[in-house]
Design an enzyme around this catalytic site. Structure first.
Site, PDB file in Angstrom:
ATOM      1  N   SER A 239       0.816  -0.870   0.029  1.00 40.93           N
ATOM      2  CA  SER A 239      -0.086   0.253  -0.266  1.00 40.93           C
ATOM      3  C   SER A 239       0.883   0.798   0.127  1.00 40.93           C
ATOM      4  CB  SER A 239      -0.703  -0.586   1.381  1.00 40.93           C
ATOM      5  OG  SER A 239      -2.384   0.908   0.950  1.00 40.93           O
ATOM      6  N   ASP A 464      -8.931  -4.820  -4.782  1.00 43.15           N
ATOM      7  CA  ASP A 464      -8.026  -3.974  -4.400  1.00 43.15           C
ATOM      8  C   ASP A 464      -9.843  -2.679  -3.935  1.00 43.15           C
ATOM      9  OD1 ASP A 464      -7.334  -2.363  -2.501  1.00 43.15           O
ATOM     10  OD2 ASP A 464      -5.253  -3.565  -3.163  1.00 43.15           O
ATOM     11  N   HIS A 492      -7.445  -6.134  -0.180  1.00 45.41           N
ATOM     12  CA  HIS A 492      -6.135  -5.773  -0.070  1.00 45.41           C
ATOM     13  C   HIS A 492      -4.506  -6.211  -0.157  1.00 45.41           C
ATOM     14  CE1 HIS A 492      -3.995  -1.815  -0.311  1.00 45.41           C
ATOM     15  NE2 HIS A 492      -3.825  -1.098   1.333  1.00 45.41           N
TER      16      HIS A 492
END
Length: 523
Positions: A239, A464, A492
């Site tokens: 991320s 996602d 995610h």
């Protein structure tokens, strides 16, 4: 109050450990100096201060009780905790220092050790030290057998001179507020709260508030790499960790050995585009959750229309916040806390059953489950205190951008997005005002092509909700030697959730065997 990447959690399900590790931190003169020294570095050629020694402490006795009984805890691991110092500003390396904290996990009896593997779980603001502990338990044994797993809390996060300037009371108030507000009076009140928070952080840190930025965090990582004795960097970032990693690769392309960027943040998206994409992603994720719930043989506890169920629950909570049966809990669930809990669970499909049961229980008058999910998202502890993840999230996000939005622009977007993304649209639009109110020096992220680097593996997940797969496509294209791998799954981030992705990443990290660009792994 929201930030650009909305407190993004790690793909590895970080432990949320409160690392109050006795003997693993030291006060050090650098910690105090960091509060008053000037900040605001440029993105030109980085300065080259000397790497400092790491003050290591054996912290098995602190960590072992925390991980006891968890999957992977049977591994023969040794944990070391360390501190070191870095310049507050790389434009003025002699102007003061910050203390950084890191954890190193080593498997005893490693076979053919390669070096250190830095892991970063995202955020910004999440603790990489916590992530390293979890990664040592859960990453494939082939990886732990050949790499020491290192988690360096980025400056301002975790135990690395944590930025702390927002009170627990302010956080409670902001997270409880209805994020779907579109009337002018309520929005003006929210803007005033955001401005109050920004002013408080500016008063606390002055110019040094700008020191908590990604460019300088990447430079810190290179100094720590040198201190560890590694000739080149091995890195696994999730991320926001893809932003930190790609920034490192831009500044130090020849120092990269292997870099995996999973759940990539789009390097080309404007703040507005990124906020809208995330609102759209979470709306789609809720629909996927609803479809899954309706497919259950036992029946969906939310009835035949889970979206309508949630709308009715939010209306109920707006009129009369819902109490909790959790012992000692005095809060009641407002629309803001309910949507926070929903957002938290949408990160991973594994949390969907808990979300369905928690929403059903809230409708029946008990908000304990949904509050637990919300607190996981915001970093709130059982005693009502918070970690500094929110403070760090705002400080880093706002230091990294010079984009600003007027209140009127944000209000217009909120009305538009509320109509198109009724659960998460208004909140996403209102988040754009946060950094416009922030009072600190800025160090915008550089363009990142990492010219001269070896192949860098970029992973995107089709479903996602946090970092849409288009971000991975753009990052892989932006990087001169980017290699794209796409997982057709949900949730995610992707590694190490599925055999296809895991095999490709393992071969790349260990043997530098680069997968075919554009490889797609099935769900």
């Amino acid at each position: 109050m929201t930030a650009r990447h909305r407190l993004t959690a790690t793909g590895g399900a970080v432990l949320a450990l409160a690392l109050t590790l006795a003997g693993c931190t030291s006060s050090g003169e650098g910690e105090g100096e960091g509060e008053t020294a000037a900040a605001g570095s440029t993105t030109e050629a980085p300065a080259e201060p000397e790497a400092q020694l790491i003050d290591w402490t054996d912290c098995d006795s602190e960590i072992d009780p925390i991980i006891a009984g968890r999957p992977g805890s049977e591994r023969d691991l040794t944990f070391s905790c360390g501190t070191t110092t870095v310049p507050v500003s790389y434009d003025d390396p002699e102007g003061g220092t910050l203390q950084l904290f890191l954890v190193r996990a080593s498997l005893n009896g490693q076979t053919y050790p390669i070096g250190s593997l830095f892991v970063n779980p995202g955020g910004p603001g999440q603790s990489a030290a916590d992530a390293a502990i979890q990664a040592a338990l859960t990453l494939p044994e082939a990886i732990v057998n050949q790499f020491d797993i290192v988690g360096l809390d980025p400056r301002g996060s975790g135990l690395s001179t944590p930025v702390e300037c927002i009170s627990d009371e302010q956080k409670d108030e902001l997270f409880a507020a209805d994020p779907r507000v579109i009337d002018a009076a309520a929005q003006d009140a929210l803007f005033s709260e955001i401005e109050e928070v920004a002013a408080g952080c500016s008063d606390e840190y002055q110019e040094a508030l700008g020191a908590f930025n990604t460019v300088d965090a990447a430079r810190d990582m290179d100094l720590v790499r040198q201190s560890l004795g590694d000739d080149q960097l091995n890195y696994l970032g999730y991320s926001y960790g893809t932003t930190l990693g790609s920034t490192y690769a831009e500044l130090f392309p020849e120092q990269v050995r292997a870099m995996v960027l999973d759940g990539a943040v789009d390097p080309n998206a404007t703040e507005q585009e990124a906020a809208e994409a995330q609102a759209q992603g979470f709306e789609a994720a809720y629909d996927a959750f609803a479809a899954n719930c309706l497919s259950l043989i036992s029946g969906c506890p939310l009835g035949p229309d889970p979206r309508a169920f949630l709308g009715e629950l939010l209306t109920q909570a707006a009129a009369a916040p819902i109490p909790s049966s959790r012992e000692g809990e005095t809060r009641q669930a407002t629309p803001g806390l309910i949507l926070g809990g929903v957002r938290s669970a949408l990160y991973q499909p594994s949390a969907w059953p808990q979300l369905a049961q928690s929403l059903a229980a809230a409708r029946n008058g008990d908000a304990a489950g949904i509050l637990t999910l919300a607190d996981t998202y915001t970093g709130r502890n059982d005693d009502g205190t918070y970690s500094n993840v929110v403070d760090a999230n705002l400080a880093v996000n706002c230091a990294d951008t010079d984009e600003e939005f007027s209140a009127s622009d944000v209000q217009a977007l909120a009305a538009d997005w509320n109509a198109r993304y009724p659960l998460f649209g208004a909140d996403a639009a209102l988040s754009l005002y946060t950094c416009s109110a922030w009072e600190a020096p800025r160090t915008p992220l550089p363009e990142r092509d990492a010219a001269g680097s070896p192949p860098i593996l970029v992973i995107g997940t089709q479903g996602d909700p946090v970092t849409p797969v288009s971000g991975a496509v753009d990052l892989a294209e932006e990087l001169e030697n980017g290699v794209l791998l796409t997982w057709q799954g949900s949730g995610h981030t992707a590694y190490p959730k599925t055999e296809c992705v895991t095999a490709a990443v393992n071969a790349y990290l260990i043997d530098l065997a680069v997968p075919q660009d554009g490889l797609t792994c099935p769900a």
